[in-house]
Design an enzyme around this catalytic site. Sequence first.
Site, mmCIF file in Angstrom:
data_model
loop_
_atom_site.group_PDB
_atom_site.id
_atom_site.type_symbol
_atom_site.label_atom_id
_atom_site.label_comp_id
_atom_site.label_asym_id
_atom_site.label_seq_id
_atom_site.Cartn_x
_atom_site.Cartn_y
_atom_site.Cartn_z
ATOM 1 N N LYS A 186 0.823 -1.313 -0.089
ATOM 2 C CA LYS A 186 0.106 0.282 -0.155
ATOM 3 C C LYS A 186 0.883 1.919 -0.240
ATOM 4 O O LYS A 186 0.442 2.570 -1.054
ATOM 5 C CB LYS A 186 -1.431 -0.219 1.051
ATOM 6 N N LYS A 217 -10.283 -14.066 -7.761
ATOM 7 C CA LYS A 217 -11.685 -14.482 -7.116
ATOM 8 C C LYS A 217 -12.373 -13.075 -7.229
ATOM 9 O O LYS A 217 -11.866 -11.628 -7.603
ATOM 10 C CB LYS A 217 -11.938 -14.745 -5.335
ATOM 11 N N LYS A 259 -13.847 -5.997 -5.143
ATOM 12 C CA LYS A 259 -13.979 -4.959 -5.403
ATOM 13 C C LYS A 259 -12.555 -4.270 -6.308
ATOM 14 O O LYS A 259 -12.783 -2.594 -6.826
ATOM 15 C CB LYS A 259 -14.042 -3.836 -4.386
#
Length: 356
Positions: free
Chosen positions: A115, A221, A224
């Site tokens: 991140k 999978k 979002k």
Amino acid sequence: MTNNKEVVLSGIRPTGNLHLGNYYGALGKFLKLQETHDCRFFIADLHALTTNTDPDALHRNVKGILAEYLAAGLDPEKASIFVQSDVPELSELYLLLNMHVGIGELMRTASFKDKARKALGLDKKDDENEDDIEKQIIGASTNKRVSAGLLTYPTLMAVDILAQKARWVPVGKDQMQHLELTRRFARRFNQFYGVEEFIEPENFEFRDAPVKVPGLDGSGKMGKSEGNCIYLIDEPKALRKKVMRAVTDEGPQAPNSPMSEPIANLFSLLELTSTPDVVKHFRDAYADCSIRYGDLKKQLAEDILNVTTPIRERVNDILADEAYMRRVLAQGAERARAQAAETLAEVRHIMGIRKI
């Protein structure tokens, strides 16, 4: 709510609506857990601040997640449902526990490195080692920044768990490192002060096989960030459109051909949402090369709608009743605060923060 049940804790960041992957991968299992354990489900709005700083979106997402939790069947009379920031004791515990957490171990977490690079617009080098990564993040010549909140995310997650004396925490692979850090922090605190204050929590491993809900883009999978989701609140027209656009192939060229990943994914969704006879019909059609993907997708869309429509309708009803949502959160926060306040008082005393 019985006090002799083991505590299970799970939180979700309010970063958008819930999708089929959330429903089959977690929510459906939570419905069973609330019957057998002391479940505490919370909406992690403080965690969301590390990546989402739009106040209106955050507030809207918290309401949306709450409504979707309730619409899917979580029962506030059986489980505590609360918003993280409604338990202010967590913030003080977060500060106190950080006194026993090392910067180095936080910087080495995989999620922080990923991140932080993303926040700074940095590329990952294939041959880089730990020192290279830290130098790359600390020495980045950019006007972008990595927040201290992102660095100490694992401490706050640990506090969420330890404050509630949770024995079990259902997490996926991406959160296993954070759970292990929670265990380490608990063990370190106990050893440092010579106490048995914190339980070392464990991952709740469900007896049934993990459910992998694939996306509509032919691989991986549902998620979002991948943009391949079917949301629980998708309107029928939008949902049908998504399913009809799902990736397929040219079709089987010989009887009993192996399925490509995109087609296997569609059958996985069919097995989750359709009846066994419908699944058998399309499997037989695939095996004898008579399958029409358009028919498969139409059937799949209708079967998914049979699952999501009642939830979507309940979501709309719940969102229209803000007084009910406030009551649910007040009740959940009261339960969560009682335990967190007790834990905080114990920790303050252990650390020597006492009244004269």
